[in-house]
Design a protein around this motif. Structure first.
Motif, short mmCIF file in Angstrom:
data_model
loop_
_atom_site.label_atom_id
_atom_site.label_comp_id
_atom_site.label_asym_id
_atom_site.label_seq_id
_atom_site.Cartn_x
_atom_site.Cartn_y
_atom_site.Cartn_z
N UNK A 43 0.88 -1.21 0.05
CA UNK A 43 -0.07 -0.01 -0.16
C UNK A 43 0.92 1.31 -0.08
N UNK A 44 1.95 1.30 0.96
CA UNK A 44 2.72 2.49 0.96
C UNK A 44 3.58 2.76 -0.13
N UNK A 45 3.95 1.81 -0.90
CA UNK A 45 4.61 2.10 -2.16
C UNK A 45 4.01 2.44 -3.10
N UNK A 46 2.43 2.20 -3.22
CA UNK A 46 1.61 2.85 -4.10
C UNK A 46 1.03 4.14 -3.74
N UNK A 47 1.01 4.30 -2.60
CA UNK A 47 0.51 5.70 -2.01
C UNK A 47 1.53 6.75 -2.34
N UNK A 48 2.73 6.40 -1.89
CA UNK A 48 4.14 7.33 -2.36
C UNK A 48 4.23 7.52 -3.93
N UNK A 49 4.24 6.22 -4.45
CA UNK A 49 4.52 6.51 -5.96
C UNK A 49 3.38 7.40 -6.67
N UNK A 50 2.04 7.16 -6.23
CA UNK A 50 0.85 7.96 -6.72
C UNK A 50 1.07 9.55 -6.54
N UNK A 51 1.41 9.52 -5.14
CA UNK A 51 1.41 11.01 -4.49
C UNK A 51 2.33 11.68 -5.20
N UNK A 52 3.52 11.34 -5.56
CA UNK A 52 4.74 11.91 -6.24
C UNK A 52 4.20 12.11 -7.65
N UNK A 53 3.86 11.34 -8.25
CA UNK A 53 3.27 11.39 -9.58
C UNK A 53 2.33 12.54 -9.71
N UNK A 54 1.19 12.61 -8.83
CA UNK A 54 0.25 13.53 -8.82
C UNK A 54 0.94 15.02 -8.65
#
Length: 146
Positions: A43-54
């Protein structure tokens, strides 16, 4: 910066989760605690990846309070995909979030006759990895103006 912390990328959490899953039988800890940690790292890998992408590619502004709820809503309402795919990413993101939440806060699966049981997510770890890979692939393949 705290001693012992170094820079990393969100993929590092996903890699750690994969290593933990691959070697889960080598841990002396209870297997449930290992699996619960795997869900959290996914979850946190996706949370951080998406947050930075956005942050880099949209008008999304990151601030700590309520971000776990606000960010998926941003994707649903203003995401970089078609309305249908924004809805799908929103749903999948929340599925991973729920798995992490269940793993962190509940010691037992609820009684099968309870309302909570009806809302429980029973995704397998392999399915969670597939969801994570799909979300990363979607964001990696979107065309941006940057």
């Amino acid at each position: 910066m705290f001693k012992g912390f170094g820079d990393f990328i969100p993929q590092d959490f996903l890699n750690l989760a994969d290593e933990m899953y691959t070697h889960r039988d080598l841990f002396e800890s209870n297997i449930s605690s290992v699996k619960r940690n795997i869900y959290g790292r996914i979850y946190y890998s996706i949370f951080l990846f998406v947050r930075e992408w956005l942050k880099q590619n949209t008008a999304y502004v990151s601030y700590p309070f309520g971000e776990h709820k606000r960010m998926p809503m941003f994707i649903k309402n203003k995401g970089p995909f078609t309305d249908e795919q924004n809805e799908e990413i929103f749903r999948l993101f929340n599925q991973l979030k729920k798995l992490r939440h269940q793993s962190d806060y509940y010691l037992e699966i609820p009684n099968k006759y309870s309302k909570m049981y009806e809302d429980w997510v029973f995704e397998d770890i392999v399915d969670a990895f597939e969801i994570a890979d799909y979300i990363i692939e979607c964001f990696d393949n979107v065309e941006t103006n940057n």
